[in-house]
Design an enzyme around this catalytic site. Structure first.
Site, PDB file in Angstrom:
ATOM      1  N   ARG A 129     -25.409 -10.263  10.721  1.00 42.91           N
ATOM      2  CA  ARG A 129     -24.067 -10.230  10.150  1.00 42.91           C
ATOM      3  C   ARG A 129     -23.051  -9.124  10.276  1.00 42.91           C
ATOM      4  NH1 ARG A 129     -20.365 -13.800   7.952  1.00 42.91           N
ATOM      5  NH2 ARG A 129     -20.178 -14.048   5.731  1.00 42.91           N
ATOM      6  N   THR A 428     -17.744 -22.288  13.049  1.00 45.71           N
ATOM      7  CA  THR A 428     -18.828 -21.389  13.353  1.00 45.71           C
ATOM      8  C   THR A 428     -19.493 -22.422  14.473  1.00 45.71           C
ATOM      9  OG1 THR A 428     -19.002 -20.901  11.402  1.00 45.71           O
ATOM     10  CG2 THR A 428     -21.185 -20.735  12.174  1.00 45.71           C
ATOM     11  N   GLU A 467     -14.381 -11.948   9.404  1.00 46.65           N
ATOM     12  CA  GLU A 467     -15.664 -12.078   8.460  1.00 46.65           C
ATOM     13  C   GLU A 467     -15.508 -11.207   7.195  1.00 46.65           C
ATOM     14  OE1 GLU A 467     -17.807 -14.896   8.566  1.00 46.65           O
ATOM     15  OE2 GLU A 467     -17.705 -13.855  10.642  1.00 46.65           O
ATOM     16  N   ASP A 470     -14.883 -13.128   3.723  1.00 43.85           N
ATOM     17  CA  ASP A 470     -16.163 -13.859   3.082  1.00 43.85           C
ATOM     18  C   ASP A 470     -16.161 -13.113   1.760  1.00 43.85           C
ATOM     19  OD1 ASP A 470     -16.283 -16.095   4.601  1.00 43.85           O
ATOM     20  OD2 ASP A 470     -18.173 -15.545   5.834  1.00 43.85           O
ATOM     21  N   SER A 494     -22.967 -15.036   3.250  1.00 46.11           N
ATOM     22  CA  SER A 494     -22.632 -16.043   4.014  1.00 46.11           C
ATOM     23  C   SER A 494     -23.378 -17.211   3.823  1.00 46.11           C
ATOM     24  CB  SER A 494     -23.150 -15.758   5.733  1.00 46.11           C
ATOM     25  OG  SER A 494     -23.320 -16.745   6.654  1.00 46.11           O
ATOM     26  N   GLY A 515     -19.699 -25.019   9.734  1.00 48.18           N
ATOM     27  CA  GLY A 515     -19.066 -25.611   8.486  1.00 48.18           C
ATOM     28  C   GLY A 515     -18.875 -24.759   7.222  1.00 48.18           C
ATOM     29  N   GLY A 516     -18.787 -23.649   7.296  1.00 47.03           N
ATOM     30  CA  GLY A 516     -18.574 -22.488   6.321  1.00 47.03           C
ATOM     31  C   GLY A 516     -19.586 -22.836   5.065  1.00 47.03           C
TER      32      GLY A 516
END
Length: 622
Positions: A129, A428, A467, A470, A494, A515-516
């Site tokens: 990440r 993604t 990112e 998020d 995430s 898809g989040g």
């Protein structure tokens, strides 16, 4: 070493259900021979422009690859065919996705890598990440005490985290691979140089980003040829990315984390190269070369729950995928989903998702900064204290208050104030790979938003992530600790959920999705469809989806929206809204006769690509 052994206590034969579809013939990967260290994977001459046809299910021997893109799947199969293992092929597929799916994947982003080792029968994981700059504070996205508009935060240097994808590739190859980075980058390097055929999905994604892309000359140069989105059927080349892959092949990932490539990245983040005539304000970020040097992909223990006698492994925090899917499975463990009518099955699935998301929103963050009760969230005792909330004749109201996994003694007790689920970018990419030795990889990688920050590093050919959006900009519940606020070097939470399922210590199947926040529900519902409802894996992926994330309304795809089930569930008290497309999953499955089945989407995101090294005929049906 991050690993986990399967739970031998219970066993249940894994469903041998498989899609009764003819396996697509494997087209030879497009390529001409690459030079230097990449020559190991030279493709046959005269094949430079061939793109394999997309097929949603393929069955055969020698290994399997499933991704959203035919060229990317072919890159992975090329590596398998030339003796590489699943780790080598996964990196090759991911690198090719950085060419053909550059708005969802690439070296400017990050992700999570889950690996099953056939020799040790252990599951190992890598957290790749992105991280916030070491200078970041909880006020990263505040101006004058107020949160930035989300769109302004996305398209800025502020949103860019230290990329983790190159470090993930390097860590995976050094730990478990059999080929060098240069060798496995060869197919993607060729693809970037020779080009790929633009399809409708790529054209539409480009058009949707036109207003952003046109304002950054380096982005427009590659993705807006002639100043407009590329035409369907045209060839898009990215020679800058081909050269960047060549640099990584020659110098390794040190080129990014300690070299000239990294210096260019930092310069781009700190002064986004926006067209001055555009009038766009692209706020600078504070990423530094020190942040790049300090970055490391993190090996860690996977999450693990037992479900119907199977061992389900996924990624632990900083992702919430493994804990949330795992908690929902635990909640449903004592429901006989196989015997329920479709209405009751969907009701219980929706409610279990709602409860698991309520707990996810309160408790999950980066464990390097937060005390995340992973064992509690995954304990059957905690799930049993939450399952009593589900009633077949009533519907829970969202946002639902969380439970307290640290003290799960009282049934149906809550542990704090209800919090809604924040927005999470939906594009993604996921790939799933298996090899002839029985090794398996489930790997989800991302830039966050479609097109990430919209900012391309000039001369380098790749987009930068957004990112850091998020993170929660402010606490989602005022006065309640939010584990997902920004911090120095912190990883944002995430929902990526790469998952490998074992039976008796051997792979049964593996899957994942983009898809989040809908990734979690996509993986959960696909797993339930396959294990509990008896659907072949390809059909379980294709089935219409519902996604409940502790929100007032549950999202439905058209197949459920237009079904009589919707009215019956609404009569019970459910509230729905239409979502045209939820997720885009891929998976692989080991068949009882030793063949591999690869499965991808039939229609979502333009359809996916399932390939095997040596195709055979139809898979057996259940």
């Amino acid at each position: 070493m991050a690993l986990a052994r399967p739970n031998p206590r219970r066993s249940l034969p894994v469903l041998a259900a498989t899609a009764a579809l003819v396996a697509g013939a494997l087209a030879t990967p497009a390529a001409s021979a690459a030079s230097g260290t990449s020559a190991t994977f030279a493709a046959p001459a005269g094949e430079a422009t061939r793109t394999p046809a997309k097929t949603p299910v393929a069955v055969g021997y020698g290994g399997a690859v499933a991704s959203v893109d035919a060229d990317a799947s072919a890159a992975g199969v090329e590596v398998l065919r030339n003796g590489g293992n699943a780790v080598d092929a996964a990196v090759a597929t991911a690198a090719a996705l950085g060419v053909t799916e550059p708005y969802s994947a690439g070296i400017g982003g990050g992700g999570y890598f889950v690996y099953y080792d056939a020799k040790s029968h252990e599951v190992r994981t890598i957290d790749g990440r992105e991280r916030a700059p070491l200078s970041a504070t909880k006020d990263l996205f505040l101006e004058k005490g107020h949160p930035l508009p989300f769109a302004d935060a996305v398209t800025s240097g502020l949103s860019v985290g230290t990329p983790g994808t190159p470090a993930t590739w390097d860590t995976a190859l050094r730990s478990w691979g059999s080929r060098s980075l240069g060798q496995v980058l060869a197919p993607a390097r060729r693809l970037a140089r020779n080009g790929f055929t633009v399809d409708e999905t790529f054209r539409k994604q480009t058009a949707d980003n036109y207003d952003r892309f046109k304002d950054f000359p380096a982005t427009a140069k590659i993705f807006l040829p002639g100043g407009k989105p590329p035409a369907v059927g045209s060839t898009l080349r990215n020679p800058d990315l081909a050269r960047t892959y060549g640099l990584l092949a020659d110098q390794g990932v040190a080129a990014l984390y300690r070299g000239a490539l990294g210096r260019d990245l930092v310069r781009t983040v700190r002064k986004p190269p926006v067209d001055p005539a555009s009038g766009r304000v692209a706020r600078p970020g504070d990423l530094t070369e020190r942040d790049l040097r300090a970055y490391g992909a993190r090996k860690q223990e996977p999450t693990h729950v037992s479900y119907r006698g199977l061992d389900v492994y996924s990624i632990a925090p900083s992702s919430s995928g493994g804990t949330t899917v795992g908690e929902a499975l635990n909640i449903l463990e004592n429901s006989e989903l196989k015997r329920l009518d479709q209405q009751t099955y969907l009701h219980r699935y929706i409610e279990a998702s709602r409860i698991a998301f309520a707990d996810r929103n309160r408790w999950v963050g980066d464990p390097a900064f937060e005390s995340v009760p992973v064992q509690g969230l995954l304990s059957q005792r905690f799930a049993d204290s939450r399952v009593c909330l589900i009633k077949d004749d009533a519907v829970l109201t969202s946002p639902l208050a969380p439970g307290d996994p640290r003290r799960p003694g009282r049934a149906c007790a809550t542990g704090g104030r209800a919090a809604p689920t924040p927005y999470e970018g939906e594009n993604t990419s996921h790939l799933t790979v298996a090899d002839k030795w029985g090794n398996v990889v489930a790997y989800t990688l991302t830039l966050e938003q479609t097109g990430g920050s919209g900012i391309t590093v000039p001369g380098r050919g790749f987009l930068l992530n957004n990112e850091l959006t998020d993170f929660s900009f402010v606490p989602v519940s005022p006065g309640v600790h939010d584990p997902n606020l920004p911090g120095p070097g912190k990883r944002p939470r995430s929902s990526l959920s790469p998952t490998i399922v074992l039976e008796h210590g051997r792979p049964a199947f593996a899957l994942g999705s983009p898809g989040g926040a809908t990734i979690i529900t996509t993986v959960l519902q696909t797993l339930l469809n396959h294990v509990d409802r008896g659907m072949p894996l390809g059909d379980a992926i294709a089935a219409p989806r519902a996604s409940q994330r502790n929100a007032a309304a549950t999202e439905l795809e058209p197949g459920l929206w237009d079904s009589p089930l919707r009215a019956r569930l609404e009569a019970k008290g459910h509230v729905f809204k239409l979502n045209p497309e939820i997720g885009a999953a891929t998976g692989v499955q080991r068949l009882p006769d030793g063949r591999w089945l690869a499965a991808a989407e039939k229609t979502r995101r333009g359809g996916g690509s399932a390939l095997v090294v040596r195709p055979t005929g139809k898979p057996p049906t259940s």
